[in-house]
Write an enzyme that holds these catalytic residues in place. Structure first.
Site, PDB file in Angstrom:
ATOM      1  N   GLN A  17      -2.757  13.993 -23.904  1.00 26.24           N
ATOM      2  CA  GLN A  17      -2.867  14.758 -25.147  1.00 26.24           C
ATOM      3  C   GLN A  17      -1.626  14.767 -26.038  1.00 26.24           C
ATOM      4  OE1 GLN A  17      -3.809  19.296 -26.740  1.00 26.24           O
ATOM      5  NE2 GLN A  17      -4.213  18.876 -24.623  1.00 26.24           N
ATOM      6  N   LEU A  72      -3.805  -4.268 -22.633  1.00 25.05           N
ATOM      7  CA  LEU A  72      -2.662  -5.089 -22.240  1.00 25.05           C
ATOM      8  C   LEU A  72      -2.101  -4.573 -20.931  1.00 25.05           C
ATOM      9  CD1 LEU A  72      -1.176  -7.392 -23.704  1.00 25.05           C
ATOM     10  CD2 LEU A  72       0.384  -5.679 -24.651  1.00 25.05           C
ATOM     11  N   ASP A  73      -2.015  -5.466 -19.946  1.00 25.06           N
ATOM     12  CA  ASP A  73      -1.341  -5.093 -18.703  1.00 25.06           C
ATOM     13  C   ASP A  73       0.132  -5.437 -18.877  1.00 25.06           C
ATOM     14  OD1 ASP A  73      -0.185  -4.849 -16.245  1.00 25.06           O
ATOM     15  OD2 ASP A  73      -1.927  -5.611 -15.140  1.00 25.06           O
ATOM     16  N   ALA A  98       5.633   9.251 -17.744  1.00 26.22           N
ATOM     17  CA  ALA A  98       6.520  10.025 -16.875  1.00 26.22           C
ATOM     18  C   ALA A  98       7.923   9.420 -16.974  1.00 26.22           C
ATOM     19  CB  ALA A  98       6.002   9.963 -15.444  1.00 26.22           C
ATOM     20  N   LYS A 136       7.148  15.371 -13.721  1.00 27.03           N
ATOM     21  CA  LYS A 136       5.951  15.160 -14.540  1.00 27.03           C
ATOM     22  C   LYS A 136       5.490  16.526 -15.028  1.00 27.03           C
ATOM     23  CE  LYS A 136       3.961  11.043 -12.428  1.00 27.03           C
ATOM     24  NZ  LYS A 136       2.795  10.485 -11.736  1.00 27.03           N
ATOM     25  N   GLU A 139       0.389  20.496 -19.810  1.00 20.54           N
ATOM     26  CA  GLU A 139       0.350  21.638 -20.721  1.00 20.54           C
ATOM     27  C   GLU A 139       0.836  22.966 -20.131  1.00 20.54           C
ATOM     28  OE1 GLU A 139      -0.751  22.092 -24.084  1.00 20.54           O
ATOM     29  OE2 GLU A 139      -0.081  24.121 -23.697  1.00 20.54           O
ATOM     30  N   ASP A 168       1.205  20.630 -25.288  1.00 16.39           N
ATOM     31  CA  ASP A 168       0.823  19.252 -25.613  1.00 16.39           C
ATOM     32  C   ASP A 168       0.776  19.016 -27.120  1.00 16.39           C
ATOM     33  OD1 ASP A 168       0.626  18.284 -23.058  1.00 16.39           O
ATOM     34  OD2 ASP A 168      -1.487  18.754 -22.830  1.00 16.39           O
ATOM     35  N   GLY A 246       5.449  40.753 -35.060  1.00 17.29           N
ATOM     36  CA  GLY A 246       6.407  41.062 -36.116  1.00 17.29           C
ATOM     37  C   GLY A 246       6.665  42.552 -36.237  1.00 17.29           C
ATOM     38  N   GLY A 247       7.213  42.952 -37.347  1.00 16.93           N
ATOM     39  CA  GLY A 247       7.552  44.353 -37.549  1.00 16.93           C
ATOM     40  C   GLY A 247       6.359  45.207 -37.960  1.00 16.93           C
ATOM     41  N   GLN A 248       5.182  44.605 -38.096  1.00 15.32           N
ATOM     42  CA  GLN A 248       4.003  45.370 -38.528  1.00 15.32           C
ATOM     43  C   GLN A 248       3.107  45.583 -37.310  1.00 15.32           C
ATOM     44  OE1 GLN A 248       4.004  46.536 -41.474  1.00 15.32           O
ATOM     45  NE2 GLN A 248       5.507  45.215 -42.452  1.00 15.32           N
TER      46      GLN A 248
HETATM   47  C1  LIG Z   1       1.266  13.069 -18.210  1.00 20.32           C
HETATM   48  C2  LIG Z   1       1.825  12.563 -16.913  1.00 20.32           C
HETATM   49  C3  LIG Z   1       2.067  13.695 -15.928  1.00 20.32           C
HETATM   50  C4  LIG Z   1       0.792  11.579 -16.314  1.00 20.32           C
HETATM   51  O1  LIG Z   1       1.302  10.963 -15.161  1.00 20.32           O
HETATM   52  P1  LIG Z   1       0.600   9.627 -14.568  1.00 20.32           P
HETATM   53  O2  LIG Z   1      -0.866   9.695 -14.811  1.00 20.32           O
HETATM   54  O3  LIG Z   1       1.048   9.468 -13.180  1.00 20.32           O
HETATM   55  O4  LIG Z   1       1.124   8.471 -15.550  1.00 20.32           O
HETATM   56  P2  LIG Z   1       2.585   7.845 -15.686  1.00 20.32           P
HETATM   57  O5  LIG Z   1       3.148   8.185 -17.000  1.00 20.32           O
HETATM   58  O6  LIG Z   1       3.444   8.176 -14.490  1.00 20.32           O
HETATM   59  O7  LIG Z   1       2.283   6.269 -15.648  1.00 20.32           O
HETATM   60  C5  LIG Z   1       1.607   5.719 -14.534  1.00 20.32           C
HETATM   61  C6  LIG Z   1       1.774   4.236 -14.370  1.00 20.32           C
HETATM   62  O8  LIG Z   1       0.914   3.556 -15.272  1.00 20.32           O
HETATM   63  C7  LIG Z   1       1.548   2.383 -15.681  1.00 20.32           C
HETATM   64  N1  LIG Z   1       0.994   1.915 -16.953  1.00 20.32           N
HETATM   65  C8  LIG Z   1       0.697   2.647 -18.043  1.00 20.32           C
HETATM   66  N2  LIG Z   1       0.197   1.858 -19.015  1.00 20.32           N
HETATM   67  C9  LIG Z   1       0.178   0.613 -18.510  1.00 20.32           C
HETATM   68  C10 LIG Z   1      -0.232  -0.658 -19.000  1.00 20.32           C
HETATM   69  N3  LIG Z   1      -0.739  -0.786 -20.242  1.00 20.32           N
HETATM   70  N4  LIG Z   1      -0.110  -1.738 -18.202  1.00 20.32           N
HETATM   71  C11 LIG Z   1       0.380  -1.632 -16.958  1.00 20.32           C
HETATM   72  N5  LIG Z   1       0.804  -0.481 -16.431  1.00 20.32           N
HETATM   73  C12 LIG Z   1       0.693   0.632 -17.199  1.00 20.32           C
HETATM   74  C13 LIG Z   1       2.982   2.803 -15.821  1.00 20.32           C
HETATM   75  O9  LIG Z   1       3.822   1.692 -15.867  1.00 20.32           O
HETATM   76  C14 LIG Z   1       3.157   3.671 -14.586  1.00 20.32           C
HETATM   77  O10 LIG Z   1       3.437   2.840 -13.483  1.00 20.32           O
HETATM   78  P3  LIG Z   1       4.667   3.105 -12.474  1.00 20.32           P
HETATM   79  O11 LIG Z   1       4.604   4.517 -12.063  1.00 20.32           O
HETATM   80  O12 LIG Z   1       4.346   2.143 -11.362  1.00 20.32           O
HETATM   81  O13 LIG Z   1       5.925   2.781 -13.164  1.00 20.32           O
HETATM   82  C15 LIG Z   1       3.148  11.792 -17.172  1.00 20.32           C
HETATM   83  O14 LIG Z   1       2.887  10.662 -17.925  1.00 20.32           O
HETATM   84  C16 LIG Z   1       4.207  12.648 -17.856  1.00 20.32           C
HETATM   85  O15 LIG Z   1       4.846  13.499 -17.251  1.00 20.32           O
HETATM   86  N6  LIG Z   1       4.431  12.391 -19.159  1.00 20.32           N
HETATM   87  C17 LIG Z   1       5.449  13.064 -19.929  1.00 20.32           C
HETATM   88  C18 LIG Z   1       5.054  14.462 -20.300  1.00 20.32           C
HETATM   89  C19 LIG Z   1       3.743  14.538 -21.011  1.00 20.32           C
HETATM   90  O16 LIG Z   1       3.516  13.927 -22.023  1.00 20.32           O
HETATM   91  N7  LIG Z   1       2.864  15.393 -20.477  1.00 20.32           N
HETATM   92  C20 LIG Z   1       1.693  15.837 -21.174  1.00 20.32           C
HETATM   93  C21 LIG Z   1       0.575  14.947 -21.096  1.00 20.32           C
HETATM   94  S1  LIG Z   1      -0.711  15.654 -22.069  1.00 20.32           S
END
Ligand SMILES: CC(C)(COP(=O)(O)OP(=O)(O)OC[C@H]1O[C@@H](n2cnc3c(N)ncnc32)[C@H](O)[C@@H]1OP(=O)(O)O)[C@@H](O)C(=O)NCCC(=O)NCCS
Length: 424
Positions: A17, A72-73, A98, A136, A139, A168, A246-248
């Site tokens: 988000q 894209l990977d 993350a 990590k 919200e 978020d 607020g103050g109201q």
């Molecule tokens: C939101 C969150 C907790 C989700 O965690 P998650 O689902 O484990 O996702 P991550 O961000 O850790 O990414 C996971 C993996 O996907 C991989 N990935 C993502 N997009 C990719 C792509 N296009 N191609 C290949 N790999 C990809 C990443 O490289 C990562 O791999 P790694 O851990 O081996 O390095 C985390 O991204 C976070 O803390 N973000 C910052 C704070 C934030 O925005 N939070 C609010 C979210 S609403």
């Protein structure tokens, strides 16, 4: 008519988000937002909280309007090549992975600078540098760590999170401002820069008045809080229930039908300049001159009793009738609107705040449009992209790859050849 951010190209490496709300805003202001998604699954929200079996969820569609999607990977060599080409051609990269994910992928700030020194790299992270920087965050964690939960709810209950997604979407908004500011500075310097919006910081920024109150506490009880005059104040800002920030002084009062309708309530503010009108409307004209009620200071220890008396009056009318009457006297108030009532409010459609959007696999759905209205850059909300819908178009038209090169990229598996073969 042109758009404010026309010509700005965003590499949208966001998910869930916080990041997507930011890039959606930029897209609404006219930026070309290219969302990079993992082949196969894409943004995890595409399949979260699904209401229809094979369609992108509302979670995804409502956060990703006006964008293009490329699969894209970015962990494969070819995927990295394409990402490098995108970095070279985009103005801004927005990401909310993350901590450490981009570095592990090989795209450190230094590497990105090498590829494109003018690139702005904008990140949402849960925390800024410090003891929690590697955590990590979602919200509600941000709401708790930013001071919102400890100051929300009633004094005799546990901390509460709020339905407004201040962690978020609130952080996404902060980040969007950081990005346009960095773009503005780049016009002078020609350089990119890092933009960081930590969710804890954004929530704390929105809780600014509570840090104000933390400092006021040192100088005695805060008289607009419901704890005054009988309750105890400790050494930290207490939860203030529905008291006005607020103050109201204000409170939520029952209206006609409250016994069965959970939203038959109105927010009522006992604003000092209209005190006489309040007394007349509720039939307590004696309060106008009674020294116990006539001044704001005299009323402070009696606020809950006053709200109780006003409520005897509001309970005889619907929230909209109360609203009509109080507005005639300029008495500030607001009905507690349910999501159903909001979704049925025609005026919100007329301003573009609510929008019906057509989607090829889910049909028509309701969304919140751009809440920020620019007179010279109107927003047209278009549907979110299907996963990888624009992959070929971006490889060809944006990045200038030849058909041969595109075939090589496809054959490498970097854009999801596995699913393509499976579908054939
Ligand atoms: C939101 C969150 C907790 C989700 O965690 P998650 O689902 O484990 O996702 P991550 O961000 O850790 O990414 C996971 C993996 O996907 C991989 N990935 C993502 N997009 C990719 C792509 N296009 N191609 C290949 N790999 C990809 C990443 O490289 C990562 O791999 P790694 O851990 O081996 O390095 C985390 O991204 C976070 O803390 N973000 C910052 C704070 C934030 O925005 N939070 C609010 C979210 S609403």
């Amino acid at each position: 008519m042109g758009k404010a951010l026309q010509g700005v190209r965003i590499l949208d490496f966001t998910h869930v988000q916080s990041g997507p709300t930011c890039t959606q805003l930029l897209a609404w202001f006219g930026a070309d937002v290219i969302k990079v998604e993992r082949p196969g699954e894409g943004d995890i929200t595409r399949s979260q909280l699904r209401d229809l079996p094979d369609a992108d969820s509302l979670y995804f569609t409502m956060l990703n309007h006006n964008k293009r999607s490329i699969t894209l990977d970015t962990k494969t060599p070819k995927g990295k090549e394409v990402l490098e080409a995108l970095i070279k051609t985009c103005d801004v990269m927005v990401e909310n992975f993350a901590p450490g994910v981009l570095d592990r992928m090989g795209f450190t700030w230094e590497r990105i600078q090498e590829l494109n020194p003018a690139m702005i790299v904008a990140s949402v992270k849960g925390f800024g540098p410090g003891p929690f920087e590697n955590c990590k965050v979602y919200e509600n964690v941000a709401q708790c760590a930013g001071g919102a939960a400890s100051t929300t709810g009633f004094d005799d209950g546990p901390p509460m999170v709020t339905g407004a997604q201040i962690g978020d979407s609130g952080t996404g908004l902060h980040l969007a401002l950081g990005i346009v500011t960095a773009l503005y500075q780049r016009r002078e310097t020609g350089r990119g820069q890092k933009v960081l919006a930590a969710m804890q910081d954004a929530v704390l920024n929105l809780c600014r008045v509570k840090l104000r109150d933390q400092q006021r506490l040192a100088h005695g009880p805060m008289k607009e809080y419901p704890q005054y005059p009988n309750g105890e104040f400790g050494d930290t800002v207490p939860r203030a229930g529905n008291a006005s920030g607020g103050g109201q002084p204000g409170w939520i009062l029952k209206c006609k039908g409250w016994e069965t309708d959970p939203n038959a309530y109105i927010y009522f503010i006992a604003q000092a300049p209209v005190w006489k009108s309040i007394c007349k409307v509720i039939g307590k004209e004696e309060w106008i001159t009674d020294p116990d009620y006539a001044t704001p200071v005299a009323r402070l220890p009696r606020l809950m009793e006053i709200f109780g008396t006003v409520e005897e009056w509001t309970k005889t009318l619907t929230k909209f009738e109360v609203m009509d009457i109080l507005n005639k006297y300029d008495i500030p108030c607001g009905p507690i609107l349910s999501m159903k009532e909001i979704a049925e409010d025609k005026s919100l459609y007329e301003t573009g705040t609510l929008v019906e959007v057509e989607h090829p696999t889910r049909g028509s759905y309701l969304t919140v449009g751009n809440p920020i209205k620019l007179s010279d850059s109107p927003t047209e909300v278009t549907r979110s992209p299907l996963l990888g819908e624009h992959t070929d178009e971006i490889l060809r038209d944006v990045l200038g790859f030849s058909e041969r090169e595109i075939m090589d990229i496809r054959d490498s598996g970097a854009i999801g050849v596995v699913e393509r073969l499976a579908a054939e």
